[in-house]
Design a protein around this motif. Structure first.
Motif, short mmCIF file in Angstrom:
data_model
loop_
_atom_site.label_atom_id
_atom_site.label_comp_id
_atom_site.label_asym_id
_atom_site.label_seq_id
_atom_site.Cartn_x
_atom_site.Cartn_y
_atom_site.Cartn_z
N ASP A 1 0.82 -1.22 0.00
CA ASP A 1 0.00 0.00 0.00
C ASP A 1 0.85 1.27 0.00
O ASP A 1 0.57 2.23 0.72
N GLY A 2 1.94 1.25 -0.79
CA GLY A 2 2.75 2.45 -0.95
C GLY A 2 3.71 2.76 0.18
O GLY A 2 4.31 3.84 0.20
N ARG A 3 3.87 1.81 1.12
CA ARG A 3 4.82 2.03 2.22
C ARG A 3 5.67 0.78 2.42
O ARG A 3 5.24 -0.33 2.13
N ILE A 4 6.84 0.97 2.95
CA ILE A 4 7.78 -0.13 3.17
C ILE A 4 7.42 -0.83 4.48
O ILE A 4 7.46 -0.22 5.55
N SER A 5 7.08 -2.12 4.37
CA SER A 5 6.77 -2.88 5.58
C SER A 5 8.00 -3.64 6.07
O SER A 5 8.06 -4.02 7.24
N ARG A 6 8.97 -3.85 5.17
CA ARG A 6 10.20 -4.53 5.56
C ARG A 6 11.29 -4.21 4.55
O ARG A 6 11.03 -4.09 3.36
N PHE A 7 12.52 -4.04 5.07
CA PHE A 7 13.66 -4.02 4.17
C PHE A 7 14.78 -4.84 4.80
O PHE A 7 14.86 -5.01 6.01
N GLU A 8 15.57 -5.41 3.91
CA GLU A 8 16.72 -6.19 4.32
C GLU A 8 17.93 -5.67 3.58
O GLU A 8 17.85 -5.31 2.41
#
Length: 107
Positions: A96-103
């Motif tokens: 939905d246009g937002r970062i929920s996780r990054f690695e």
């Protein structure tokens, strides 16, 4: 060869890189979904602590060399005042246009 930030395919990832490079903590935080998580070199990290230590208090900067996965996977040269420059990989989960996780981690 570096990919200009303005030419990155995914608009959310483009905004992430822009916020990092502009040292824009407020803009960066606005990109994260509530409860967002992250990992560094395969280890889960406290997101707020990590971004302050590795990005904003250490003048973090990303130069993207390659993107894949629709622009949600990057190979980049990352540098900060603590570690200098290193080749890194980044992957993003965007909902939905937002970062929920990054690695991220060394490449």
């Amino acid at each position: 060869m570096t990919i200009q930030t303005t030419r990155l395919s995914d608009p959310v990832v483009r905004a992430f890189v822009t916020a990092v490079n502009n040292h824009d903590r407020e803009g960066f935080m606005a990109l994260l979904a509530p409860g967002a998580t992250m990992a560094d070199d395969g280890s889960e990290r406290d997101l707020d602590e990590w971004i302050d230590r590795e990005i904003f208090s250490a003048n973090g900067h990303l130069e993207v060399d390659n993107e894949s996965g629709g622009g949600r996977r990057l190979l980049a040269r990352y540098r900060n005042d603590t570690w200098g420059e290193m080749r890194t990989r980044w992957s993003f989960t965007v909902d939905d246009g937002r970062i929920s996780r990054f690695e991220t981690g060394q490449a």
